[in-house]
Enzyme design. Structure first.
Site, PDB file in Angstrom:
ATOM      1  N   LYS A 114      24.160  33.204  44.872  1.00  0.00           N
ATOM      2  CA  LYS A 114      25.556  32.777  44.797  1.00  0.00           C
ATOM      3  C   LYS A 114      25.627  31.309  45.140  1.00  0.00           C
ATOM      4  O   LYS A 114      24.763  30.785  45.841  1.00  0.00           O
ATOM      5  CB  LYS A 114      26.395  33.565  45.815  1.00  0.00           C
ATOM      6  CG  LYS A 114      27.877  33.577  45.505  1.00  0.00           C
ATOM      7  CD  LYS A 114      28.197  34.697  44.545  1.00  0.00           C
ATOM      8  CE  LYS A 114      29.677  34.870  44.330  1.00  0.00           C
ATOM      9  NZ  LYS A 114      29.941  36.180  43.705  1.00  0.00           N
TER      10      LYS A 114
HETATM   11  N1  GLU Z   1      31.018  36.322  40.204  1.00  0.00           N
HETATM   12  C1  GLU Z   1      30.841  37.650  39.684  1.00  0.00           C
HETATM   13  C2  GLU Z   1      30.484  38.622  40.773  1.00  0.00           C
HETATM   14  O1  GLU Z   1      30.790  38.407  41.923  1.00  0.00           O
HETATM   15  C3  GLU Z   1      29.887  37.689  38.497  1.00  0.00           C
HETATM   16  C4  GLU Z   1      28.534  37.135  38.747  1.00  0.00           C
HETATM   17  C5  GLU Z   1      27.708  36.992  37.453  1.00  0.00           C
HETATM   18  O2  GLU Z   1      28.191  37.343  36.390  1.00  0.00           O
HETATM   19  O3  GLU Z   1      26.591  36.532  37.590  1.00  0.00           O
HETATM   20  O4  GLU Z   1      29.968  39.676  40.528  1.00  0.00           O
END
Ligand code: GLU
Length: 424
Positions: free
Chosen positions: A114
């Site tokens: 992240k």
């Molecule tokens: N931000 C989204 C999540 O928390 C998607 C992450 C992604 O598609 O890599 O799952």
């Protein structure tokens, strides 16, 4: 032997502390694999970067950026990038760890990662936002890539931000690399169905959970916190299935209507004014009263730490669908369990987004694109199968769905860890 990490000071209810508590709870179900569990308590790699940009008025502003790769055991890092004034290293660590769990829970061939920037994007012009995104991408460019770590949208980031990230990375490597991010615009290698995929996943898991509870969606009353990408898409799908959206809350306020908020008016209102406040088709209520609204299904789809003990005690829903990441604090989770309220945890409930991100990445690699129907069908199938496996695990051990999801995911991660072995 294993001292706690020195670079964060989590509390039991803070994001990383919440995650550590979730790992403690799953240990009894991991058997001999528990030997490797410390791996899960230590992010593999945490990068903090300075992001300086020139503002439109000529001043220089610095922002703090992060990219945390919690686990690369099962494949490249994968997870979104968030722009928010409250972003911290600790928060990004927890969000990256939840991505490891989520990706393993649906069996996507990814680790977990992240990123984020501590910034209020609403205070920046579009040009400043572009400069911020490009500089951040260059700074984290040393650890991202189509085979290393693939960012995606999260809170306050969207397809345009992904286009800038893709372009910046591509310029730096000297070749167009569409697979470096997902959630891109369609004509730049994006996937049909990606924008609404997280909300669709929330709906699919909610539909399955409601069926098991004997709760009909026809006429079901739904309350949604967070009316952004996730909350509004989930609300639309529940509405199409015959449910009524009786309450909506976001950072601007809370509105209710026992006969159902008209989404055909509410969604354009939110787009136009920036929030649900002032919506004429509902009655404004105090924000705290949102949690006690009479409803069948509650969908927290905003930020983490929203369902706290005092709020959990007021909830009248039978089913909670965690569209957000980490919306329920551990003590609130216990209260909801004791009260017999079923919680479909974030790490499976909102996994539809990253599942379609995976489809996008696969399509980019093969340069062959699928129809929206194909995508939605495959999404439905993957999420339903994953949830069934989790539910069987929960029934077998008589544990909540959250612990069961962690059990399924941690077993996959730690088995891969054991099979790979320690280097050197
Ligand atoms: N931000 C989204 C999540 O928390 C998607 C992450 C992604 O598609 O890599 O799952």
């Amino acid at each position: 032997m294993n001292e706690p990490l020195s670079y964060v000071q989590p509390t039991p209810e803070s994001p990383w502390g919440t995650y550590l508590g979730q790992i403690d709870r799953v240990l009894p179900y991991l058997g001999p694999l528990a030997r490797w569990a410390e791996t899960l308590r230590r992010p593999k790699r945490s990068l903090i970067v300075d992001v300086p940009i020139e503002l439109d008025d000529g001043r220089i502003a610095h922002f703090e950026g992060y990219r945390v790769q919690h686990s690369l055991t099962r494949g490249p890092g994968k997870g979104g990038v968030r722009y928010h004034p409250d972003v911290t290293l600790e928060e990004v660590m927890a969000l990256s760890a939840w991505m490891s769990i989520k990706n393993a829970a649906v069996n996507l061939p990814y680790g977990g990662a992240k990123g984020g920037i501590r910034v209020d994007p609403k205070k920046l012009s579009i040009k400043e936002l572009e400069r911020l995104t490009r500089r951040y991408t260059s700074e984290i460019g040393i650890i991202i890539g189509p085979n290393q770590d693939i960012p995606a949208p999260d809170v306050n980031t969207n397809a345009q931000v992904m286009a800038w990230m893709m372009d910046t990375y591509s310029m730096n490597v000297g070749a167009t690399a569409t697979g470096v991010v997902t959630g891109k615009p369609i004509h730049l290698g994006g996937s049909l169905g990606r924008v609404k995929a997280t909300g669709r996943g929330v709906f699919v898991t909610g539909r399955e959970a409601a069926r098991r509870l004997g709760l009909s969606l026809e006429g079901a009353r739904v309350a949604v916190q967070g009316f952004g990408n996730v909350g509004s898409a989930a609300a639309e799908l529940f509405h199409q299935a015959g449910a009524k959206i009786v309450a909506a809350q976001d950072h601007t306020g809370s509105v209710v209507n026992a006969r159902g908020l008209d989404l055909a008016d509410l969604i354009p209102h939110v787009r136009r004014t920036g929030g649900v406040a002032g919506f004429a088709g509902g009655e404004a209520i105090a924000d705290e009263d949102f949690w006690g609204v009479d409803c069948d299904i509650l969908i927290p789809a905003a930020l983490e730490g929203q369902l706290r003990p005092e709020r959990a005690g007021r909830v009248r829903a039978r089913l909670i669908l965690e569209g957000a990441n980490g919306p329920t604090t551990p003590s609130a989770d216990d209260i909801l369990n004791d009260r017999g309220i079923l919680v479909v945890p974030d790490v499976i409930c909102n996994a539809g987004g990253v599942t379609v991100s995976y489809f996008e990445w696969v399509q980019d690699f093969s340069s062959f694109f699928w129809t929206e129907d194909e995508i939605n069908l495959r999404l439905d199938k993957i999420v339903v199968n994953a949830l069934k496996h989790i539910w069987d695990t929960a029934d077998r051990h008589k544990i909540p769905l959250r612990t069961a999801t962690f059990a399924v995911a941690c077993e996959r991660i730690l088995l891969a860890r054991e099979e790979r072995g320690l280097y050197p």
